[in-house]
Design an enzyme around this catalytic site. Structure first.
Site, mmCIF file in Angstrom:
data_model
loop_
_atom_site.group_PDB
_atom_site.id
_atom_site.type_symbol
_atom_site.label_atom_id
_atom_site.label_comp_id
_atom_site.label_asym_id
_atom_site.label_seq_id
_atom_site.Cartn_x
_atom_site.Cartn_y
_atom_site.Cartn_z
ATOM 1 N N ASP A 364 0.876 -1.160 0.000
ATOM 2 C CA ASP A 364 0.000 0.000 0.000
ATOM 3 C C ASP A 364 0.921 1.220 0.000
ATOM 4 O OD1 ASP A 364 -2.463 1.465 0.331
ATOM 5 O OD2 ASP A 364 -1.798 1.863 2.377
ATOM 6 N N GLY A 514 -4.924 4.627 -3.773
ATOM 7 C CA GLY A 514 -6.139 5.318 -4.205
ATOM 8 C C GLY A 514 -5.813 6.630 -4.883
ATOM 9 N N ASP A 560 -1.341 -0.839 6.149
ATOM 10 C CA ASP A 560 -1.415 -0.300 7.513
ATOM 11 C C ASP A 560 -2.459 -1.007 8.371
ATOM 12 O OD1 ASP A 560 -3.816 0.649 6.591
ATOM 13 O OD2 ASP A 560 -3.179 2.730 6.444
#
Length: 671
Positions: A364, A514, A560
C-alpha cells in the site's frame, strides 16, 4: 472503571502466572541436575563392584553379599535417577503417543529387570554398570537440553519482567501516591521520573524526554518524546520527568499483546513441526521393532542373552527421538522470541513459514512506502535563492493549519529558515493566501488563482513536477511569480533501500494506491517498483492481490491494517506495518511494529533462516539415526566395532545438544 481495573488485575495475574511457569521450569532444571549428581556419585561404587569393569581394568574387589550391595545401589539409581523417564512412559502411553520417554524407560527397565534376575539366581551377567551410566548420561543430556530450552524463551521472560510493580499516581491536589500498577485505570495520570520504567501505555500530558524502547521494538536509539506523544509500557524513561495519561491497561497494553502473540506463536504447530512429530512417532515404532529384531537375531546366531539384550537396549537408547522432537520447537521458540525483540510480531506460524516462498510483494502506498504527510520535494526559482522562496512561503503559511502549510513550515524548520512577520494576512478561499512581508504584498497561491488572474508561467521544471501529480504552490511578490514550491506525500527514506534489497532477493515489488496515476507513477519510478495500481478504492484492493496471484506468484500484502484488511486476508501472507501500540490487527499474519519497510526484508530473511534451521535440525536428527541404528544393532561386530548402551546414550545426547545449540545460532540480519 471497575471493568478496566478488573482487566488490569487479570493481566498482572497472567504475568505472575508466567513468572510461576518460569520458576517451575527453573525448579525442573535444578531437579534434573540434582538427580544427575546423586546418580553420578552412586555410579562410582557401582562401577567398582561390577565384575565386567574389574575384569577390564584388571583388579578384583570381592566380599560377602557384594552383589546385593551392587543391586541396592543400582536400584536407587534406577528408581531415583530413572524416575522422570518412568513417569514419562506412563504419560506417553496414556496419551497414546509413545516417544522418547517410552524408549528410555524400556531400555533402563529391561536392563534393571534382567540384572536383578541375575542377582537372585538367573544365569547371566550383571548389567548394572551399563544401567547406571545410561541413566547418568540421559539425565545429563536432559539437564543440558532443558537449559537450552529455557535459554530460548528468555526473551519472553525478559518482556514479562519489563512491567514495574508500582506507579506514581498524580492526584488532583498535585501530590503523588505510589500504588500497585495493577490498580491503574484508563484516564489516570502518572509521574515517571528519569530512569524509571513506564508502567503502562499512555500519552504524555506534560514534559519531554528520550525513551528507550529497544527491548520492545528493537529500535536501538532513544526516541524523543514530547507532549501528546504516545509511550509504551515497559519502555525506559530517559533524562526528563514526564506526566503520562493512561490509555491502555491489562490485556489491552502493547506489552501484554506482544507477550500473548509470542506465546501463541511458540505454542502453535506448524507444518514442519507436524512432520517432525510424525517422524518421531515412526522412529519410536522402528526403534522398538528393530530392537526386538536385534535381540531375536543375536539369540538365533547363538550369542548369549546378555550380549543380545545389550544390543537391543543400545538400539532403543540410540534411537530415542529426542533430537527429532526438539528440532522444530526449539527453532520456533528462538525465532519468535528473536522476532518479538526486533519489533516483528508473528500471529500465524504457518503464514510465517510461507513467507520464505514469497516472490511478489504488494505495498500500500500511503503510510507504508510514504509518510502519509505532505512535505516539500522541490523548490523552483530563477532570480531568487531557494531559501528566500521557502522563507516567503513559510512566513505566509505560518498562519494556516492546512496540511500543505505544515509541510512547508516543517521544511523551513528543518533548514533553520527565518519566519518573517506577516501583516494584513488574508485567506483567498480555494486559491491561496496573501499578506504583507517586509512592506511587499506576497502571495502563496495555486493554479486557480493564476487562471483567474490570467497569469501565465512557462517553466519546464514546473511542468514536469505537475505531471508527477505534485501540488504546486506559486509564490508571488507584487503580482510577479518569483518561484514555486512543490509538495507531495513524502517517500520514506528507508523505502528505496527496502525495495532494492527485496529486488536483489528476486522478489517483484508492486504498489497499490487510491491516489491518481501521476502521483503513483512518480513514487513507482522513484523507488524502482516493477508495477503499480492507481486509483484503487479500498474494497478493490483484494482484487489487485488476486490479479498478482493469478500470475502464479506467492504474494505478500503490506499495508497499515486499517482499510487494507481484505487485501491482507487475500494475500498468501498479510503483513501490517507501522502498527505502533495497536498490535491487535486481526487481519494480519505478521505485524511490524515500526513504520519501517525494511522490516519486510527482515521478516522474509528470518522466515528463510528459520526454515533453514528447521531443515538442518531435521536432517541431523533423522540422518544420525540412519547411520547409528545399524551400528547399535551390531552390524560392524565382525570389524571389532561394538557400541555399549552408555556410548549409545552419549551419541543420543550429543545429537540432542547439537540440535539445541544449532537452534540458538539462529539470528536476524540487522537492517
Amino acid at each position: 472503571m471497575p471493568d478496566e481495573h478488573h482487566k488490569h488485575k487479570e493481566h498482572i495475574k497472567k504475568v505472575e502466572n508466567h513468572k510461576e511457569y518460569v520458576n517451575h521450569q527453573e525448579m525442573m532444571i535444578k531437579d534434573y541436575r540434582r538427580r544427575f549428581l546423586i546418580s553420578l556419585i552412586l555410579t562410582i561404587p557401582i562401577l567398582i563392584l561390577s565384575p565386567t569393569v574389574q575384569q577390564f581394568l584388571g583388579f578384583t574387589i570381592s566380599f560377602a553379599q557384594d552383589k546385593y550391595i551392587l543391586f541396592t545401589l543400582s536400584a536407587i539409581v534406577f528408581f531415583y535417577g530413572g524416575l522422570p523417564f518412568l513417569k514419562g512412559i506412563v504419560e506417553e502411553l496414556k496419551n497414546r503417543q509413545p516417544g522418547m520417554y517410552t524408549l528410555i524407560a524400556l531400555a533402563i527397565t529391561t536392563a534393571f529387570l534382567y540384572s536383578s534376575a541375575v542377582t537372585f539366581g538367573l544365569f547371566g551377567e550383571f548389567f548394572f554398570w551399563e544401567l547406571a551410566t545410561l541413566i547418568d548420561i540421559m539425565l545429563l543430556g536432559h539437564w543440558l537440553e532443558m537449559r537450552s530450552v529455557a535459554g530460548a524463551s528468555r526473551a519472553l521472560e525478559a518482556l514479562a519482567k519489563l512491567i514495574p510493580s508500582e506507579a506514581h499516581l498524580l492526584k488532583d491536589n498535585g501530590q503523588t501516591e505510589d500504588i500497585p500498577v495493577a490498580e491503574l485505570v484508563v484516564g489516570n495520570v502518572v509521574l515517571i521520573k528519569p530512569g524509571e520504567k513506564i508502567p503502562t501505555d499512555g500519552v504524555i500530558t506534560n514534559g519531554g524526554t528520550n525513551v528507550n524502547e529497544s527491548m520492545l521494538t528493537g529500535e536501538s536509539k532513544p526516541i524523543s518524546k514530547n507532549k501528546d506523544d504516545k509511550v509504551i509500557g515497559g519502555s525506559i524513561n530517559g533524562e526528563g520527568a514526564i506526566n503520562v495519561k493512561v490509555t491502555h491497561t491489562g490485556k489491552d497494553s502493547y506489552l501484554s499483546q506482544v507477550i500473548n502473540l509470542v506465546k501463541q506463536a511458540q505454542e502453535s504447530k506448524s507444518k514442519t513441526q507436524d512432520l517432525a512429530n510424525r517422524a518421531a512417532l515412526w522412529l519410536t515404532i522402528i526403534a522398538i521393532s528393530v530392537g526386538t529384531l536385534t535381540l531375536l537375531l543375536w539369540l538365533y546366531f547363538g550369542k548369549g542373552f546378555t550380549f543380545a539384550i545389550e544390543r537391543m537396549v543400545t538400539v532403543i537408547v540410540i534411537a530415542c527421538p529426542h533430537a527429532l522432537g526438539l528440532a522444530v520447537p526449539l527453532v520456533v521458540a528462538v525465532s519468535t522470541s528473536l522476532s518479538a525483540k526486533n519489533g516483528l510480531l508473528i500471529r500465524d506460524r504457518i503464514a510465517f513459514e510461507r513467507a520464505r516462498n514469497i516472490n511478489a510483494i504488494v505495498f500500500d502506498k500511503t503510510g507504508t512506502l510514504t509518510k502519509g504527510e505532505f512535505g516539500v520535494t522541490d523548490i523552483v526559482t530563477e532570480k531568487y535563492k531557494e531559501d528566500e522562496i521557502l522563507s516567503y512561503a513559510a512566513s505566509l503559511e505560518s498562519n494556516s493549519e492546512h496540511p500543505i502549510a505544515k509541510g512547508i513550515i516543517n521544511k523551513a524548520k528543518e533548514k533553520n529558515i527565518k519566519i518573517e512577520t506577516v501583516h494584513k494576512f488574508t485567506s483567498l478561499p480555494g486559491k491561496g493566501i496573501e499578506g504583507i512581508i517586509n512592506e511587499k504584498l506576497t502571495r502563496a497561491v495555486g493554479q486557480n488563482y493564476l487562471k483567474e488572474n490570467n497569469i501565465k508561467i512557462e517553466n519546464v521544471k514546473i511542468d514536469e513536477l505537475s505531471k508527477q501529480g505534485k501540488t504546486i504552490v506559486y509564490i508571488l511578490l507584487e503580482n510577479e511569480i518569483i518561484g514555486a514550491v512543490a509538495l507531495a506525500d513524502l517517500i520514506k527514506e528507508k523505502s528505496k533501500d527496502a525495495i532494492d534489497k527485496l529486488k536483489s532477493m528476486g522478489i517483484k515489488c508492486f504498489m497499490l494506491t487510491g491516489d491518481n496515476k501521476q502521483v503513483a507513477k512518480w513514487v513507482a519510478e522513484e523507488l524502482g517498483l516493477d508495477d503499480f495500481y492507481a486509483e484503487v478504492l479500498p474494497h478493490e484492493k483484494s482484487k489487485v492481490v488476486k490479479k498478482v496471484q493469478a500470475q502464479g506468484l506467492n504474494v505478500a500484502m503490506v499495508g497499515d491494517g486499517v482499510n487494507d484488511a481484505p487485501a491482507l486476508v487475500q494475500a498468501d501472507v498479510g503483513i501490517a506495518i507501522g502498527a505502533g501500540t495497536d498490535v491487535a490487527i486481526e487481519s494480519a499474519d505478521i505485524i511490524l511494529v515500526r513504520s519501517d519497510p525494511r522490516d519486510v526484508v527482515s521478516i522474509i530473511g528470518l522466515a528463510k533462516a528459520t526454515y533453514g534451521k528447521m531443515k538442518q535440525n531435521l536432517l541431523w536428527a533423522t540422518g544420525y539415526n540412519i547411520f547409528a541404528l545399524p551400528i547399535a544393532a551390531g552390524i560392524l561386530y565382525n570389524f571389532g566395532i561394538l557400541l555399549t548402551p552408555a556410548i549409545g546414550a552419549v551419541l543420543m545426547s550429543v545429537s540432542t545438544i547439537i540440535v539445541a545449540v544449532n537452534a540458538r545460532f539462529l539470528s536476524i540480519k540487522s537492517r
